[in-house]
Design a protein around this motif. Structure first.
Motif, PDB file in Angstrom:
ATOM      1  N   TRP A  25      -5.802  -3.809  -5.475  1.00 29.06           N
ATOM      2  CA  TRP A  25      -6.150  -2.933  -4.616  1.00 29.06           C
ATOM      3  C   TRP A  25      -6.156  -3.594  -3.530  1.00 29.06           C
ATOM      4  CZ3 TRP A  25      -7.026   2.112  -3.743  1.00 29.06           C
ATOM      5  CH2 TRP A  25      -7.921   2.339  -2.702  1.00 29.06           C
ATOM      6  N   GLU A  28      -2.052  -4.409  -1.819  1.00 24.15           N
ATOM      7  CA  GLU A  28      -0.926  -3.126  -2.208  1.00 24.15           C
ATOM      8  C   GLU A  28      -0.341  -2.642  -1.267  1.00 24.15           C
ATOM      9  OE1 GLU A  28      -2.262  -0.803  -5.395  1.00 24.15           O
ATOM     10  OE2 GLU A  28      -3.813   0.531  -3.901  1.00 24.15           O
ATOM     11  N   GLY A  31       1.393   1.989  -1.321  1.00 26.04           N
ATOM     12  CA  GLY A  31      -0.670   2.823  -2.546  1.00 26.04           C
ATOM     13  C   GLY A  31       0.393   2.311  -3.750  1.00 26.04           C
ATOM     14  N   VAL A 198       0.963  11.782  -0.394  1.00 28.00           N
ATOM     15  CA  VAL A 198       0.508  10.678  -1.924  1.00 28.00           C
ATOM     16  C   VAL A 198      -0.105   9.525  -1.574  1.00 28.00           C
ATOM     17  CG1 VAL A 198       1.633  10.097  -3.692  1.00 28.00           C
ATOM     18  CG2 VAL A 198       2.065  12.269  -3.425  1.00 28.00           C
ATOM     19  N   ILE A 200      -0.794   8.327   1.032  1.00 24.28           N
ATOM     20  CA  ILE A 200      -2.235   8.344   2.156  1.00 24.28           C
ATOM     21  C   ILE A 200      -3.478   8.192   0.649  1.00 24.28           C
ATOM     22  CG2 ILE A 200      -4.025   9.753   3.132  1.00 24.28           C
ATOM     23  CD1 ILE A 200      -1.426   9.893   5.012  1.00 24.28           C
ATOM     24  N   VAL A 201      -3.197   9.429  -0.217  1.00 26.01           N
ATOM     25  CA  VAL A 201      -4.068   9.821  -0.941  1.00 26.01           C
ATOM     26  C   VAL A 201      -4.094   8.844  -1.697  1.00 26.01           C
ATOM     27  CG1 VAL A 201      -5.279  11.421  -2.881  1.00 26.01           C
ATOM     28  CG2 VAL A 201      -4.082  12.182  -0.706  1.00 26.01           C
ATOM     29  N   VAL A 202      -3.385   7.857  -2.502  1.00 26.35           N
ATOM     30  CA  VAL A 202      -3.667   7.115  -3.565  1.00 26.35           C
ATOM     31  C   VAL A 202      -4.140   6.026  -2.548  1.00 26.35           C
ATOM     32  CG1 VAL A 202      -1.893   6.043  -4.394  1.00 26.35           C
ATOM     33  CG2 VAL A 202      -1.328   8.112  -4.916  1.00 26.35           C
ATOM     34  N   ARG A 204      -6.066   6.176  -0.189  1.00 23.24           N
ATOM     35  CA  ARG A 204      -7.453   5.997  -0.144  1.00 23.24           C
ATOM     36  C   ARG A 204      -8.349   6.421  -1.054  1.00 23.24           C
ATOM     37  NH1 ARG A 204      -9.378   3.599   3.717  1.00 23.24           N
ATOM     38  NH2 ARG A 204     -11.061   5.058   3.547  1.00 23.24           N
ATOM     39  N   LEU A 205      -7.997   6.784  -2.495  1.00 20.27           N
ATOM     40  CA  LEU A 205      -8.524   7.122  -3.938  1.00 20.27           C
ATOM     41  C   LEU A 205      -9.404   5.441  -3.913  1.00 20.27           C
ATOM     42  CD1 LEU A 205      -7.180  10.302  -4.982  1.00 20.27           C
ATOM     43  CD2 LEU A 205      -9.243   9.877  -3.730  1.00 20.27           C
TER      44      LEU A 205
ATOM     45  N   ARG B 236      -1.650   5.674 -11.023  1.00 20.61           N
ATOM     46  CA  ARG B 236      -0.747   5.807  -9.354  1.00 20.61           C
ATOM     47  C   ARG B 236       0.500   6.607  -9.640  1.00 20.61           C
ATOM     48  NH1 ARG B 236      -4.271   3.700  -7.398  1.00 20.61           N
ATOM     49  NH2 ARG B 236      -4.244   1.440  -6.554  1.00 20.61           N
ATOM     50  N   HIS B 239      -1.535   9.941 -10.039  1.00 16.57           N
ATOM     51  CA  HIS B 239      -1.126  10.649  -8.352  1.00 16.57           C
ATOM     52  C   HIS B 239      -0.127  11.453  -8.404  1.00 16.57           C
ATOM     53  CE1 HIS B 239      -5.305   9.312  -6.796  1.00 16.57           C
ATOM     54  NE2 HIS B 239      -4.781   8.169  -7.490  1.00 16.57           N
ATOM     55  N   LEU B 240       0.871  10.721  -8.731  1.00 19.35           N
ATOM     56  CA  LEU B 240       2.295  11.238  -8.048  1.00 19.35           C
ATOM     57  C   LEU B 240       2.443  12.368  -9.035  1.00 19.35           C
ATOM     58  CD1 LEU B 240       4.495  10.275  -6.897  1.00 19.35           C
ATOM     59  CD2 LEU B 240       6.212   9.747  -9.310  1.00 19.35           C
ATOM     60  N   TRP B 243      -0.038  15.543  -7.948  1.00 24.31           N
ATOM     61  CA  TRP B 243       0.230  15.545  -6.310  1.00 24.31           C
ATOM     62  C   TRP B 243       1.499  16.307  -6.465  1.00 24.31           C
ATOM     63  CZ3 TRP B 243      -3.654  15.881  -2.589  1.00 24.31           C
ATOM     64  CH2 TRP B 243      -4.768  15.766  -2.671  1.00 24.31           C
TER      65      TRP B 243
ATOM     66  N   GLU C   5     -14.060   9.077  -0.931  1.00 25.38           N
ATOM     67  CA  GLU C   5     -12.622   8.468  -0.871  1.00 25.38           C
ATOM     68  C   GLU C   5     -12.627  10.216  -1.663  1.00 25.38           C
ATOM     69  OE1 GLU C   5     -11.673   6.072   0.358  1.00 25.38           O
ATOM     70  OE2 GLU C   5     -13.386   4.034  -0.272  1.00 25.38           O
ATOM     71  N   TYR C   6     -13.164  10.461  -2.153  1.00 21.80           N
ATOM     72  CA  TYR C   6     -12.586  11.692  -2.799  1.00 21.80           C
ATOM     73  C   TYR C   6     -13.000  13.208  -1.637  1.00 21.80           C
ATOM     74  CZ  TYR C   6     -13.043   9.712  -7.671  1.00 21.80           C
ATOM     75  OH  TYR C   6     -11.769   9.234  -8.330  1.00 21.80           O
ATOM     76  N   ILE C   8     -11.762  13.114   1.221  1.00 20.39           N
ATOM     77  CA  ILE C   8     -10.104  12.344   1.815  1.00 20.39           C
ATOM     78  C   ILE C   8      -9.576  13.174   0.803  1.00 20.39           C
ATOM     79  CG2 ILE C   8      -8.050  10.699   2.410  1.00 20.39           C
ATOM     80  CD1 ILE C   8     -10.525   9.427   3.103  1.00 20.39           C
ATOM     81  N   GLY C   9      -9.227  12.934  -0.389  1.00 22.03           N
ATOM     82  CA  GLY C   9      -8.653  14.062  -1.137  1.00 22.03           C
ATOM     83  C   GLY C   9      -8.201  15.534  -1.249  1.00 22.03           C
ATOM     84  N   MET C  12      -7.150  17.075   1.116  1.00 20.21           N
ATOM     85  CA  MET C  12      -5.595  16.302   1.140  1.00 20.21           C
ATOM     86  C   MET C  12      -5.345  17.721   0.429  1.00 20.21           C
ATOM     87  SD  MET C  12      -4.250  14.026   3.099  1.00 20.21           S
ATOM     88  CE  MET C  12      -2.478  14.601   2.439  1.00 20.21           C
TER      89      MET C  12
END
Lengths: 218, 468, 311
Positions: A25, A28, A31, A198, A200-202, A204-205, B236, B239-240, B243, C5-6, C8-9, C12
């Motif tokens: 985490w 990487e 993301g 994607v 940014i979100v990935v 930041r989550l 991950r 996530h892809l 989104w 963190e959520y 931000i999700g 978005m």
């Protein structure tokens, strides 16, 4: 009933795995979509990229769009030439043969000249019957002095196209598809924004864990 | 059910709402497919049931569509969400009482909505056929309480992160409400003309893309890791998937109207975005299939995995069709033909139904703490569903290609009707198989509730051997 | 790593969904709403009225509260002969179509002309007659309020009419009976013109609701059916039992739209008719039983008027 709430589900990860996850985490890039956390196999990434390029390629407006009147204007003028009329009025051959020969002659003569419409003519071949039906409308529009490119061929009629976007000097909408308004510009922009979003979100989550972390208030 | 309506929250056993939703969904599935089979018979033999004027095709067609979408699919979703969301949050459902009321009012509202459609009282808009008072009822009485339960359960979870399935559940419910209220604006505010036509298909596209596809996928994100014991291949990639659903699946609505006079830029944009739906599709299918690594034997010997993975595999042709058939190059040939009907059934009866059936099978066993009464009957159900669907899909695809060919060769329409006749019969047989299989399913679940072997706490139903 | 963190999700998610709706609803909405009504759109609005599906004026879809299209060959004021004219009669209480109620439906030029030359602002719901006209100078269609410009009241126009076309009520039947589940109203912009005629153009739909394009075509497109087949007798036979005129048809029978009694006041016995028909099918009788003439103001009359009016 079924779920035992006094006995929380247990995580499948041990401490080493958690430590490893945390390391991933923190280090990487991109993301982590393409590395560590079970990245997609290379062939599948290729497939995704291929999807993007296919989307752009097969929906490109070269294909599947309706022909405009301008690409047949030369056909109409050649149709009234004496050579073509001679073939068409030849009583010794059948109508179909005459039509075929006449069209072959027209196409042959058109091939002699450079035209911006060569590709579109291949995309939208026309028969003599349809040309006969279209000719009066094309001639009528030409005498009116309008831009034939603004007219689509729908069936055996020329119809003002739906395109909008640019305005002519007189304030009327120009019925030509503007280069910036083919739907593609939005799609490309949309795709780029998607990639950024994607990542940014990935990034930041939080990583996923079953284990409740009571050290932080949610 | 009724004894729980006025009970105290603490007196209602956990999972009650999910059980009621699950049983209702199976019942509606039988009703919906029964009507579908009946309609198909009408298309093959129009005078067969002559005299039953109250079952006219034009009145029953939309009843079939809405019975399976709002009855079967949506209620199976509600059932799944109401046991999966708490399980993944390591907590209980926010309010079982709300869930039970929700289920009751859902069934009443749906029965009323279908009765009105049946009577021909409609808004005349495909997929948003319900008149606006019913739309408001669906949004505020059926969907929002359900969403509230899902969201509040996620907010009150006892895990740190939120698992993939729960992102999808929470987001899809939100998107469903938005899509439902905005998609029905033409009815609320009397929008007319092309705006109305376009909004009709904006709704139809998005209710599929933002509710049915992602929630069915979310269910498999739970069922496959849970039953196989493999962790999800990659979060991950999840996530892809998530989104790209939000960004790509919410935009191509105009590709349903490629041959209508909508603005050309909109059709081009929709067409590109339509192909890009393959991004979430590929990500999702790969993620689930890679999760199966090492446990493929369960595809054969575990009935829930069999259903789920069949659904996931059917998603491959579904998305390949969906991505490409909407481009101008192909759409002109197959638009408005039986091909599209086959495609719609591939999405709803193929991909999503198989995923939901697995969730309902698994959920009812876990919640009732009883092992499935008969695996053989479940397998029988699986095969009737799969063979029935395959017959349906194949016959309708062929019929669609015939219609497409007839479109360009200027064949008199009645010749198409004659040519399609054998395929209409096969379609009816396929649909009837699905219907009969579902009756067996309901009986199997009923017997499970009454006589299934008891599963001790902390054990999976699949781990248990039959003691009978 | 905490709940923030959520956020931000969630942001978005909100941004992407809003952006998606901006591109797919707001931008097309601007484009579509900027299109002017064509002559066809004006005719359709005045023929079908405000709404053809569920509405306040017609909650049970019985064809209530719809305008009447009237074909005139003589002037309603003095009875002198005139060119065939279509007038659209809105009797007292019939709600006006969207073009007259909402801004932005007619389009700027059409609206300006309809107000200056057509005097539509003076129309009221106590009964008005409208015409669709084309301004010669600008070649722009507009709506004329004939009650204001010529003194044509609904009563005068109805009594001077050659025949009336109940296509507005008929479209309600079309929606209620689900005709559009099989018959599309949208010849496609690719090949369909060969058999089904000219596809509709931008602006042909302004003010129409619902548009009932249909999506699943199991039967011929009907947008121009009245131009292909204008026989009322054929339509009558075909609606009563499609297999009387087309043995391979899979269309349902719509004989129940005839109501209880036929045009001569005889009771219609559908079961008896079917018994006779079965004899005809099995070859016992050479002819099928007579199809009853429909009485005026029956649902089938509305539906046939609608179908024949689709030119």
């Amino acid at each position: 009933m079924s779920w035992r709430f006094d006995r929380p589900l247990f995580t499948l990860a041990d401490d080493d795995m958690n430590k490893d996850t945390q390391h991933v985490w923190e280090h990487e890039s991109l993301g982590g979509i393409a590395e560590n956390n079970n990245p997609l196999p290379r062939p599948i990434i290729t497939l995704l990229l291929l999807t993007y390029f296919t989307a752009m390629a097969i929906t490109f407006p070269l294909y599947g769009q309706r022909p405009n009147g301008e690409i047949y204007a030369d056909y109409v003028s050649l149709m009234s030439s004496t050579e073509v009329q001679k073939i068409l009025s030849n009583k010794n051959i059948s109508h179909e043969q005459a039509d075929k020969q006449a069209m072959a002659l027209i196409e042959e003569s058109l091939a002699q000249f450079d035209s911006p419409y060569t590709f579109q003519r291949i995309q939208h071949p026309i028969g003599m019957d349809k040309l006969r039906a279209l000719a009066p409308e094309i001639i009528e529009l030409q005498t009116k002095g309008v831009d034939l490119r603004e007219y689509n061929v729908i069936g055996h009629h020329l119809v003002l196209a739906n395109f909008e976007g640019n305005l002519k000097a007189n304030g009327e909408p120009e019925r030509l598809q503007p280069w910036w308004d083919k739907g593609y510009t939005i799609a490309v922009w949309w795709f780029i924004v998607f990639c950024f979003a994607v990542i940014i979100v990935v990034k930041r989550l939080p990583h996923f864990s079953w284990r409740p972390d009571h050290s932080i208030a949610h | 059910m009724f004894k729980y309506l006025m009970a105290k929250e603490s007196d209602i056993p956990q999972g009650t709402a999910a059980i009621f939703f699950g049983i209702s969904s199976i019942a509606w599935f039988i009703i919906g497919t029964g009507i579908g089979s009946f309609n198909a018979a009408k298309l093959a033999f129009p005078d067969w049931y002559h005299g039953l004027y109250w079952l006219q095709f034009g009145h029953m067609r939309q009843v079939h569509v809405h019975a399976v979408i709002f009855g079967w699919i949506a209620m199976a979703f509600a059932a799944s969400m109401m046991y999966i969301t708490p399980a993944l949050g390591n907590t209980k459902l926010w309010s079982e009482k709300l869930g039970v009321w929700n289920c009751l009012l859902y069934n009443i509202g749906l029965a009323l909505a279908l009765a009105l459609l049946w009577a021909g009282i409609t808004s005349g808009r495909e997929y948003s056929d319900h008149v606006w008072p019913i739309d408001l009822y669906i949004a505020f009485v059926m969907v929002i309480p359900w969403s509230l339960n899902v969201w509040m359960t996620i907010i009150n979870r006892r895990t740190q992160g939120i698992y993939t399935s729960n992102w999808f559940f929470a987001a899809s419910m939100f998107m469903l409400i938005i899509v439902f209220l905005i998609g029905n604006l033409p009815e609320f505010f009397h929008l007319t003309g092309l705006n109305e036509a376009y909004m009709t298909w904006w709704f139809a596209h998005n209710v599929l893309g933002l509710l049915i596809t992602p929630v069915a996928a979310a269910i498999t994100y739970y069922i496959v890791p849970k039953i196989t014991g493999n962790p999800l291949y990659s979060h991950r990639v999840g996530h892809l998937h998530f989104w790209s659903i939000v960004v790509f699946y919410s935009t191509p609505a105009a590709h349903h109207l490629m041959s209508s006079p909508l603005p050309e830029w909109l059709k081009s944009f929709a067409s590109v975005e339509g192909v890009l739906i393959l991004v979430p599709a590929i990500a999702y299918v790969c993620n689930i299939l890679l999760t199966m690594q090492g446990k493929w034997s369960m595809f054969v010997n575990n009935v829930e995995i069999k259903f789920t993975i069949t659904g996931v595999l059917l998603a491959i042709p579904l998305n390949m069709q969906g991505g490409f058939q909407q481009t101008r190059a192909i759409n002109w040939y197959i638009h408005g033909t039986g091909w599209i009907v086959a495609h719609a059934h591939l999405a709803l009866l193929g991909f999503s139904t198989f995923a939901e059936a697995a969730a309902v099978y698994y959920g009812l066993q876990v919640l009732l703490r009883r092992k499935l009464y008969s695996i053989s009957l479940a397998n029988f159900h699986f095969w009737t569903l799969l063979i029935g669907f395959s017959l349906y899909w194949t016959s309708m695809t062929i019929a669609g290609l015939i219609q497409g060919a007839a479109k360009i060769y200027e064949v008199p329409y009645v010749d198409v009707v004659i040519a399609e006749h054998p395929y209409m019969i096969v379609r009816w047989l396929g649909g009837t198989m699905v219907f009969l299989g579902n009756i067996v399913w309901l009986w199997n679940m009923y017997m499970t509730a009454l006589h299934g072997d008891v599963v001790p706490a902390g054990r999976q139903p699949a781990e248990m051997a039959y003691v009978r | 790593m905490a709940f923030r963190e959520y956020k931000i999700g969630c942001w978005m998610f909100g941004i992407s969904l809003s952006a998606s709706m901006f591109v797919t609803i707001f931008l097309p909405g601007l484009d579509i709403s900027s299109v002017s009504s064509t002559e066809l759109a004006l005719e359709k609005q005045l023929t079908y009225g405000r709404e053809s599906a569920f509405s306040y004026e017609d909650p049970f879809l019985q064809g209530k509260g719809k305008p009447i299209k009237v074909v005139l060959t003589k002037d309603p004021m003095n009875g002198s002969a005139m060119d065939e004219t279509n007038a659209y009669v809105f009797e007292a209480g019939t709600p006006f179509p969207a073009g007259l109620n909402h801004t932005n439906i007619l389009g700027e030029d059409v609206k300006a002309l309809s107000e200056s030359k057509g005097r539509i602002a003076e129309a009221d719901e106590n009964g008005t007659v409208f015409l669709v006209k084309i301004d010669d100078a600008s070649d722009t269609p507009y709506i004329e309020n004939a009650t204001a410009t010529r003194g044509w009241t609904p009563a005068k126009v109805l009594s001077a009419s050659d025949h009336t076309i109940m296509a507005g009520s008929g479209k309600t039947m079309f929606v209620r009976e689900g005709c559009w589940w099989c018959h599309t109203l949208l010849p496609e912009q690719t090949q369909d013109w060969q058999s089904f005629g000219r596809p509709p153009m931008l602006g042909d739909f302004n003010g129409e609701s619902p548009t009932t394009f249909g999506s699943d075509r199991k039967a011929p497109d009907l947008l121009h059916v009245g131009a292909r087949n204008s026989s009322r007798e054929w339509m009558m036979l075909h609606f009563f039992n499609p297999r009387l005129v087309q043995v391979h048809s899979i269309m349902p029978r719509y004989d129940y739209l005839w109501g209880d009694k036929d045009a001569q006041g005889n009771v219609i016995d559908l079961e008896a008719w079917d018994v006779g028909y079965q004899k005809y099918v099995s070859g016992e009788t050479p002819y099928p039983p007579e199809v009853p003439d429909y009485a005026d103001n029956t649902e089938i009359r509305y539906l046939i008027d609608f179908v024949l009016n689709l030119k």
